[in-house]
Design an enzyme around this catalytic site. Structure first.
Site, PDB file in Angstrom:
ATOM      1  N   ASP A  70      47.340  42.252  35.223  1.00 52.92           N
ATOM      2  CA  ASP A  70      46.194  41.342  35.206  1.00 52.92           C
ATOM      3  C   ASP A  70      45.403  41.458  33.899  1.00 52.92           C
ATOM      4  O   ASP A  70      44.480  42.263  33.776  1.00 52.92           O
ATOM      5  CB  ASP A  70      45.315  41.662  36.424  1.00 52.92           C
ATOM      6  CG  ASP A  70      44.123  40.737  36.563  1.00 52.92           C
ATOM      7  OD1 ASP A  70      43.885  39.920  35.654  1.00 52.92           O
ATOM      8  OD2 ASP A  70      43.418  40.847  37.568  1.00 52.92           O
ATOM      9  N   GLN A 101      48.030  43.853  39.976  1.00 53.32           N
ATOM     10  CA  GLN A 101      46.873  44.364  39.239  1.00 53.32           C
ATOM     11  C   GLN A 101      47.257  44.927  37.872  1.00 53.32           C
ATOM     12  O   GLN A 101      46.550  44.748  36.896  1.00 53.32           O
ATOM     13  CB  GLN A 101      46.202  45.465  40.060  1.00 53.32           C
ATOM     14  CG  GLN A 101      44.727  45.281  40.173  1.00 53.32           C
ATOM     15  CD  GLN A 101      44.120  46.144  41.280  1.00 53.32           C
ATOM     16  OE1 GLN A 101      44.835  46.831  42.000  1.00 53.32           O
ATOM     17  NE2 GLN A 101      42.830  46.102  41.397  1.00 53.32           N
ATOM     18  N   TYR A 128      37.508  34.983  43.592  1.00 53.86           N
ATOM     19  CA  TYR A 128      36.648  34.232  42.680  1.00 53.86           C
ATOM     20  C   TYR A 128      35.486  33.579  43.433  1.00 53.86           C
ATOM     21  O   TYR A 128      35.575  33.334  44.639  1.00 53.86           O
ATOM     22  CB  TYR A 128      37.450  33.120  41.990  1.00 53.86           C
ATOM     23  CG  TYR A 128      38.482  33.626  41.027  1.00 53.86           C
ATOM     24  CD1 TYR A 128      38.114  34.302  39.873  1.00 53.86           C
ATOM     25  CD2 TYR A 128      39.839  33.426  41.254  1.00 53.86           C
ATOM     26  CE1 TYR A 128      39.063  34.774  38.982  1.00 53.86           C
ATOM     27  CE2 TYR A 128      40.800  33.896  40.376  1.00 53.86           C
ATOM     28  CZ  TYR A 128      40.405  34.568  39.239  1.00 53.86           C
ATOM     29  OH  TYR A 128      41.337  35.038  38.361  1.00 53.86           O
ATOM     30  N   ARG A 171      45.553  37.658  41.932  1.00 48.39           N
ATOM     31  CA  ARG A 171      44.674  38.823  42.086  1.00 48.39           C
ATOM     32  C   ARG A 171      45.115  39.593  43.312  1.00 48.39           C
ATOM     33  O   ARG A 171      44.433  39.610  44.324  1.00 48.39           O
ATOM     34  CB  ARG A 171      43.248  38.317  42.225  1.00 48.39           C
ATOM     35  CG  ARG A 171      42.341  38.624  41.058  1.00 48.39           C
ATOM     36  CD  ARG A 171      42.452  37.739  39.887  1.00 48.39           C
ATOM     37  NE  ARG A 171      41.961  38.385  38.674  1.00 48.39           N
ATOM     38  CZ  ARG A 171      40.702  38.325  38.263  1.00 48.39           C
ATOM     39  NH1 ARG A 171      39.808  37.667  38.937  1.00 48.39           N
ATOM     40  NH2 ARG A 171      40.343  38.930  37.155  1.00 48.39           N
ATOM     41  N   SER A 179      41.521  40.739  33.860  1.00 48.05           N
ATOM     42  CA  SER A 179      40.681  41.882  34.232  1.00 48.05           C
ATOM     43  C   SER A 179      40.639  42.939  33.138  1.00 48.05           C
ATOM     44  O   SER A 179      39.571  43.466  32.825  1.00 48.05           O
ATOM     45  CB  SER A 179      41.198  42.529  35.518  1.00 48.05           C
ATOM     46  OG  SER A 179      41.033  41.663  36.588  1.00 48.05           O
TER      47      SER A 179
HETATM   48  P1  NAD Z   1      35.005  35.601  37.039  1.00 47.52           P
HETATM   49  O1  NAD Z   1      35.205  36.004  35.602  1.00 47.52           O
HETATM   50  O2  NAD Z   1      35.673  34.383  37.536  1.00 47.52           O
HETATM   51  O3  NAD Z   1      33.426  35.428  37.303  1.00 47.52           O
HETATM   52  C1  NAD Z   1      32.526  36.440  36.949  1.00 47.52           C
HETATM   53  C2  NAD Z   1      31.503  36.581  38.059  1.00 47.52           C
HETATM   54  O4  NAD Z   1      30.630  35.454  38.066  1.00 47.52           O
HETATM   55  C3  NAD Z   1      32.093  36.676  39.471  1.00 47.52           C
HETATM   56  O5  NAD Z   1      31.686  37.888  40.066  1.00 47.52           O
HETATM   57  C4  NAD Z   1      31.496  35.470  40.184  1.00 47.52           C
HETATM   58  O6  NAD Z   1      31.233  35.720  41.547  1.00 47.52           O
HETATM   59  C5  NAD Z   1      30.220  35.266  39.401  1.00 47.52           C
HETATM   60  N1  NAD Z   1      29.531  33.968  39.555  1.00 47.52           N
HETATM   61  C6  NAD Z   1      30.043  32.717  39.674  1.00 47.52           C
HETATM   62  N2  NAD Z   1      29.054  31.810  39.814  1.00 47.52           N
HETATM   63  C7  NAD Z   1      27.876  32.500  39.756  1.00 47.52           C
HETATM   64  C8  NAD Z   1      26.511  32.142  39.835  1.00 47.52           C
HETATM   65  N3  NAD Z   1      26.117  30.887  40.004  1.00 47.52           N
HETATM   66  N4  NAD Z   1      25.580  33.127  39.729  1.00 47.52           N
HETATM   67  C9  NAD Z   1      25.945  34.420  39.565  1.00 47.52           C
HETATM   68  N5  NAD Z   1      27.229  34.814  39.481  1.00 47.52           N
HETATM   69  C10 NAD Z   1      28.173  33.864  39.589  1.00 47.52           C
HETATM   70  O7  NAD Z   1      35.379  36.797  38.022  1.00 47.52           O
HETATM   71  P2  NAD Z   1      36.217  38.119  37.759  1.00 47.52           P
HETATM   72  O8  NAD Z   1      35.416  39.073  37.011  1.00 47.52           O
HETATM   73  O9  NAD Z   1      37.516  37.714  37.172  1.00 47.52           O
HETATM   74  O10 NAD Z   1      36.461  38.714  39.200  1.00 47.52           O
HETATM   75  C11 NAD Z   1      36.143  38.058  40.399  1.00 47.52           C
HETATM   76  C12 NAD Z   1      36.478  38.980  41.581  1.00 47.52           C
HETATM   77  O11 NAD Z   1      37.883  39.223  41.695  1.00 47.52           O
HETATM   78  C13 NAD Z   1      35.813  40.323  41.566  1.00 47.52           C
HETATM   79  O12 NAD Z   1      35.363  40.608  42.844  1.00 47.52           O
HETATM   80  C14 NAD Z   1      36.916  41.262  41.229  1.00 47.52           C
HETATM   81  O13 NAD Z   1      36.673  42.565  41.729  1.00 47.52           O
HETATM   82  C15 NAD Z   1      38.073  40.595  41.923  1.00 47.52           C
HETATM   83  N6  NAD Z   1      39.337  41.020  41.325  1.00 47.52           N
HETATM   84  C16 NAD Z   1      40.345  41.430  42.158  1.00 47.52           C
HETATM   85  C17 NAD Z   1      41.552  41.854  41.614  1.00 47.52           C
HETATM   86  C18 NAD Z   1      42.680  42.291  42.476  1.00 47.52           C
HETATM   87  O14 NAD Z   1      42.522  42.406  43.664  1.00 47.52           O
HETATM   88  N7  NAD Z   1      43.837  42.520  41.888  1.00 47.52           N
HETATM   89  C19 NAD Z   1      41.731  41.854  40.247  1.00 47.52           C
HETATM   90  C20 NAD Z   1      40.698  41.424  39.431  1.00 47.52           C
HETATM   91  C21 NAD Z   1      39.493  40.998  40.000  1.00 47.52           C
END
Ligand code: NAD
Length: 377
Positions: free
Chosen positions: A130, A127, A229, A122, A133
């Site tokens: 990815d 990106q 994450y 990430r 995402s």
């Molecule tokens: P994910 O699919 O792993 O999880 C989905 C969401 O569930 C996350 O926001 C996580 O915090 C939340 N979660 C976990 N346990 C929980 C609980 N008990 N109660 C409520 N929520 C809970 O996550 P994702 O969608 O793949 O993305 C995670 C993060 O990574 C985000 O902040 C996203 O913006 C970031 N991200 C960054 C990049 C990058 O920099 N290239 C790319 C993609 C995502």
């Protein structure tokens, strides 16, 4: 060098790993592109579109798999097809690596360089590759559209001569990529949205989209990992979260759960007693159904109606409900991956395992499992 995209074999899969647009781009880079006949049949890309893009449409799948230098697909390969791959070929797909140790052994044994899309780092640089995402984003959209279709109510407020219809209340649990898109889509349709995540920065992002953030003091560190994450909560923290959410669930028309902890089973955040306390006709869409589910009572790929009239929908492959756009961005991710490491002059792929991106996502290479996380599993 040949890139081949076989047709997906899972009957639920509607996406294609290559679109004509990406095929054209790869042909432009000097690659020979082959696709199995029917590849885009479920995402609006009939064979002639691929031919027009400069790809060759093939019907002998086994021969194409044996001859390709790169294999692009959405889902993991069937065990029988791994041994048939050309030694040294680069195989790019989702692999579900935390649950598939035997698959990784087989890919290592076949001398394949297996790239796991789940493990693409990430980082800003990665990106564009990815796929987690790009697909989660569409799953979030599709979840709200599905909810709108399954509800007996409408989402927006309407002021009519016959009286005012109140906006539907939507509660989004988990504000990652899918959750943010679910919030944005529900807001666009006029719903009133509340959202919760364990990561404090995610609550601010939800607020910037016009949602109300539910703030729960869980105690301890609930910040994310270096990759963004969430960390796994303790049993006590989970209990606090469930209790604080119960009232919001009881008051909601739709609950969309997207909470995941990378590499682990998803946490159960809504128990049966909370489901029982929800209004008749209310609806839960559990986007974590494929990784175990966030809701007690979710059955994968089924739509349950409880005896209190609450619907629990746990359909897999939500992004596959919009396969044309899901394939567009998925194929673009894979095309960007190849292009990033492609030397157009020498017509070769720069496979440097010390590269930050490749170190993160190459799991097998040269006959062995090479990724630190999966070695020896
Ligand atoms: P994910 O699919 O792993 O999880 C989905 C969401 O569930 C996350 O926001 C996580 O915090 C939340 N979660 C976990 N346990 C929980 C609980 N008990 N109660 C409520 N929520 C809970 O996550 P994702 O969608 O793949 O993305 C995670 C993060 O990574 C985000 O902040 C996203 O913006 C970031 N991200 C960054 C990049 C990058 O920099 N290239 C790319 C993609 C995502």
């Amino acid at each position: 060098m040949i890139v081949f995209a076989p047709k997906e074999t899972d009957p639920r899969e509607t996406r294609a790993a290559l679109t004509p647009e990406t095929a054209k781009k790869l042909v432009g880079l000097g690659l020979e592109v082959q696709v199995e006949s029917g590849l885009g049949g479920r995402c609006d890309h009939p064979d002639p579109q691929y031919s027009e893009a400069g790809a060759t449409v093939i019907s002998d799948r086994a021969a194409a798999l044996a001859g390709a230098d790169f294999v692009f697909r959405v889902r993991k390969p069937a065990p029988a097809e791994i041994a048939a791959l050309k030694g040294g070929c680069v195989h790019v797909s989702f692999l579900d690596p935390f649950n598939e140790p035997e698959l990784l052994e087989a890919m290592a044994g076949a001398g394949v360089t297996a790239v796991s899309l789940e493990m693409i780092p990430r980082t800003t640089l990665a990106q564009k590759m990815d796929a987690l995402s790009s697909q989660a984003n569409l799953a979030g959209y599709a979840s709200v559209v599905l909810a709108a279709d399954r509800m007996n109510k409408i989402l927006p407020m309407m002021m009519t001569p016959a009286g005012t219809i109140s906006p539907a209340k939507v509660f989004v649990v988990g504000i990652g990529v899918a959750g943010l898109q679910a919030i944005a889509t529900a807001k666009r349709l006029g719903a009133r949205v509340t959202a919760f995540d364990v990561r404090p920065e995610a609550l601010e992002q939800a607020e910037s989209l016009g949602a109300k953030a539910l703030r729960i003091d869980l105690g301890g560190d609930t910040g994310g990992t270096a990759q963004g994450y969430a960390k796994e909560l303790t049993p006590e923290q989970l209990e606090k979260q469930r209790a604080a959410q119960a009232k919001v669930c009881a008051d909601s028309d739709v609950v969309i759960t997207t909470a995941k902890v990378f590499g682990r089973k998803s946490p159960v955040l809504i128990k049966a007693d909370v489901v029982a306390g929800m209004k008749p006709g209310s609806l839960i869409i559990d986007l974590a159904a494929e990784s175990g589910g966030n809701v007690e009572g979710t059955v994968l790929d089924e739509e349950i109606v409880t005896d209190k009239g609450v619907k629990i929908v746990g359909l897999s492959n939500m992004e596959g409900r919009v396969p044309t756009h899901a394939s567009q961005v998925f194929a673009a991710n894979l095309g960007n991956f190849l292009e990033h490491f492609w030397d157009a002059e020498g017509k070769s792929f720069g496979l440097d395992l010390e590269d930050e991106i490749l170190k993160g996502c190459v799991l097998t290479h040269g006959g062995a499992i090479v990724h630190e996380k999966f070695k020896g599993e």
